[in-house]
Design a protein around this motif. Sequence first.
Motif, PDB file in Angstrom:
ATOM      1  N   ARG A  96      12.324   8.029   2.332  1.00  0.00           N
ATOM      2  CA  ARG A  96      12.613   7.361   1.062  1.00  0.00           C
ATOM      3  C   ARG A  96      12.835   8.383  -0.056  1.00  0.00           C
ATOM      4  O   ARG A  96      13.615   8.140  -0.970  1.00  0.00           O
ATOM      5  CB  ARG A  96      11.478   6.409   0.702  1.00  0.00           C
ATOM      6  CG  ARG A  96      10.095   7.048   0.613  1.00  0.00           C
ATOM      7  CD  ARG A  96       9.031   5.977   0.343  1.00  0.00           C
ATOM      8  NE  ARG A  96       7.688   6.514   0.241  1.00  0.00           N
ATOM      9  CZ  ARG A  96       6.862   6.632   1.279  1.00  0.00           C
ATOM     10  NH1 ARG A  96       7.267   6.262   2.489  1.00  0.00           N
ATOM     11  NH2 ARG A  96       5.641   7.116   1.126  1.00  0.00           N
ATOM     12  N   TRP A 320      14.923   0.407   3.113  1.00  0.00           N
ATOM     13  CA  TRP A 320      13.572  -0.043   2.772  1.00  0.00           C
ATOM     14  C   TRP A 320      12.635   1.147   2.643  1.00  0.00           C
ATOM     15  O   TRP A 320      12.574   2.011   3.519  1.00  0.00           O
ATOM     16  CB  TRP A 320      13.058  -1.027   3.814  1.00  0.00           C
ATOM     17  CG  TRP A 320      11.826  -1.742   3.355  1.00  0.00           C
ATOM     18  CD1 TRP A 320      10.589  -1.708   3.911  1.00  0.00           C
ATOM     19  CD2 TRP A 320      11.729  -2.591   2.202  1.00  0.00           C
ATOM     20  NE1 TRP A 320       9.718  -2.485   3.187  1.00  0.00           N
ATOM     21  CE2 TRP A 320      10.385  -3.044   2.127  1.00  0.00           C
ATOM     22  CE3 TRP A 320      12.630  -3.008   1.236  1.00  0.00           C
ATOM     23  CZ2 TRP A 320       9.935  -3.887   1.122  1.00  0.00           C
ATOM     24  CZ3 TRP A 320      12.182  -3.856   0.232  1.00  0.00           C
ATOM     25  CH2 TRP A 320      10.856  -4.285   0.179  1.00  0.00           C
ATOM     26  N   ASP A 322       9.137   0.943   1.520  1.00  0.00           N
ATOM     27  CA  ASP A 322       7.737   0.575   1.335  1.00  0.00           C
ATOM     28  C   ASP A 322       7.053   0.414   2.685  1.00  0.00           C
ATOM     29  O   ASP A 322       7.681   0.022   3.667  1.00  0.00           O
ATOM     30  CB  ASP A 322       7.650  -0.729   0.537  1.00  0.00           C
ATOM     31  CG  ASP A 322       6.238  -1.010   0.039  1.00  0.00           C
ATOM     32  OD1 ASP A 322       5.465  -0.040  -0.144  1.00  0.00           O
ATOM     33  OD2 ASP A 322       5.900  -2.184  -0.172  1.00  0.00           O
ATOM     34  N   LYS A 324       4.764  -1.791   3.258  1.00  0.00           N
ATOM     35  CA  LYS A 324       4.696  -3.231   3.501  1.00  0.00           C
ATOM     36  C   LYS A 324       6.093  -3.717   3.861  1.00  0.00           C
ATOM     37  O   LYS A 324       7.059  -3.390   3.181  1.00  0.00           O
ATOM     38  CB  LYS A 324       4.173  -3.960   2.259  1.00  0.00           C
ATOM     39  CG  LYS A 324       2.715  -3.653   1.930  1.00  0.00           C
ATOM     40  CD  LYS A 324       2.230  -4.427   0.727  1.00  0.00           C
ATOM     41  CE  LYS A 324       2.886  -3.930  -0.550  1.00  0.00           C
ATOM     42  NZ  LYS A 324       2.321  -4.604  -1.759  1.00  0.00           N
ATOM     43  N   TYR A 332      10.725 -10.162  -5.495  1.00  0.00           N
ATOM     44  CA  TYR A 332      10.712  -8.831  -6.088  1.00  0.00           C
ATOM     45  C   TYR A 332      11.386  -8.889  -7.460  1.00  0.00           C
ATOM     46  O   TYR A 332      11.941  -9.922  -7.852  1.00  0.00           O
ATOM     47  CB  TYR A 332      11.463  -7.829  -5.194  1.00  0.00           C
ATOM     48  CG  TYR A 332      10.893  -7.702  -3.811  1.00  0.00           C
ATOM     49  CD1 TYR A 332       9.815  -6.863  -3.549  1.00  0.00           C
ATOM     50  CD2 TYR A 332      11.438  -8.440  -2.755  1.00  0.00           C
ATOM     51  CE1 TYR A 332       9.292  -6.757  -2.270  1.00  0.00           C
ATOM     52  CE2 TYR A 332      10.912  -8.341  -1.481  1.00  0.00           C
ATOM     53  CZ  TYR A 332       9.840  -7.499  -1.240  1.00  0.00           C
ATOM     54  OH  TYR A 332       9.316  -7.399   0.034  1.00  0.00           O
ATOM     55  N   ASP A 400       8.345  -3.901  -6.556  1.00  0.00           N
ATOM     56  CA  ASP A 400       7.228  -4.796  -6.263  1.00  0.00           C
ATOM     57  C   ASP A 400       6.718  -5.428  -7.552  1.00  0.00           C
ATOM     58  O   ASP A 400       6.456  -4.727  -8.533  1.00  0.00           O
ATOM     59  CB  ASP A 400       6.106  -4.014  -5.574  1.00  0.00           C
ATOM     60  CG  ASP A 400       4.981  -4.913  -5.095  1.00  0.00           C
ATOM     61  OD1 ASP A 400       4.145  -5.309  -5.933  1.00  0.00           O
ATOM     62  OD2 ASP A 400       4.941  -5.216  -3.891  1.00  0.00           O
ATOM     63  N   VAL A 407      10.516  -0.276  -4.012  1.00  0.00           N
ATOM     64  CA  VAL A 407      10.331  -0.536  -2.584  1.00  0.00           C
ATOM     65  C   VAL A 407      11.648  -0.526  -1.806  1.00  0.00           C
ATOM     66  O   VAL A 407      11.638  -0.501  -0.578  1.00  0.00           O
ATOM     67  CB  VAL A 407       9.603  -1.880  -2.357  1.00  0.00           C
ATOM     68  CG1 VAL A 407       8.178  -1.800  -2.869  1.00  0.00           C
ATOM     69  CG2 VAL A 407      10.369  -3.032  -3.014  1.00  0.00           C
TER      70      VAL A 407
END
Length: 413
Positions: A96, A320, A322, A324, A332, A400, A407
């Motif tokens: 990320r 993505w 995150d 989670k 979101y 988030d 995220v």
Amino acid sequence: MDLLRFITAGSVDDGKSTLIGRLLYDSKNILVDQLDAIERSSKNRGDGSIDLALLTDGLRAEREQGITIDVAYKYFSTPKRKFIIADAPGHIQYTRNMVTGASNADLIIILIDARNGVVEQTRRHSIIASLLNIPNVVVAINKMDLVDYDQDIYTDIIQDYNEVAEALSLKNLVYIPISALNGDNIVDPSEFMDWYKGKNLLELLESVELHDTVDLEHSRFPVQLVIRPQTAELPDYRGYAGKVSSGIFKKGEKVTIYPSELEATISDIEVNSSSVAEIFAPQSGVIHLAEDIDISRGDIIVKKDALLKTNQEIEAIVCWMDEKPLTVGKRYLIQHNSKVTPAVVRNIAYKLDVNTLEKQENPEKALLNEVVEITIKTASPLTYDAYQDLRTNGGAILIDESSFVTVGAVLFK
């Protein structure tokens, strides 16, 4: 001189930080105190050599583990060009961070360890380079000294990577064999690879074309602030402050304001508190309109008859970011330029398999570092371009709602 922004990416221990250190060292872009500091830090190695990776690996945890965790930025210049380098992490859990560093890059250097060839992280970083529409891709096959500078190994890796590049439609692809540790083909030609007839890395960076990095055709001006002093000196002042993300705006031009689609005429333009005839990307300034129109932060001013999209139901590619998972029904915040609005995930169309580059239809969720196509519904309309058409107005981030952590990186279709 123009400015080249580029990022290095690759798997763990492929030599990204060493490459940047060698580039700075051999091009004489290291200050004396910096050199003294890394020489002191390198004494623990025991072999008397300088650990050039320390020039970018600044965090204590990075130095202890010998890996890059955060994106490190370095600045240097030659007589021909200025450069900003982003050194991206190689570990999969920090992918990320690589997305963040690559978002504004004009060129990406993808490192491949000559001993290992094309690996999963190579494909993952190549996918991100393709999705982010990075204009130039350099594949640097590193550690050639550890394979006895074997041309056949170099050729085999090119054949393997060509399959990836073709599947992802990567642009302006160049291969170069290097040894970052020894400096082969970084700033000076390698005496051990006389079979390579191309440019060394620095020559390549100095000569790559950058004409398309600023789009002056599609005019976009996201409003960041409505300025209304309402003082005795300026009782009727109303200006719309922001940064021209692309294109040119001129005094007297007809424009359209989105999402309302109201039309107006530019009456004045201010840059650095002075009235000017025009403003162009990437300048910041204040636009005044002849008509009294209700405009808010997050609205976007474009030239009349511009072709762009305004929707609440939006299809997008998401990287993505995150731990989670992303699932259907999750809510979101989405931030596009200066506009922030609530959004809900309506559908996950497919997930991209990193190894096969095939689309896995209708996955239940997206996990950390996975790339998916989703449909989102926003609380208020967004005005945007397809990312592949206009990078500066085609991207957004998912946030988030509770932690305000970023995220997901969103690329509009």
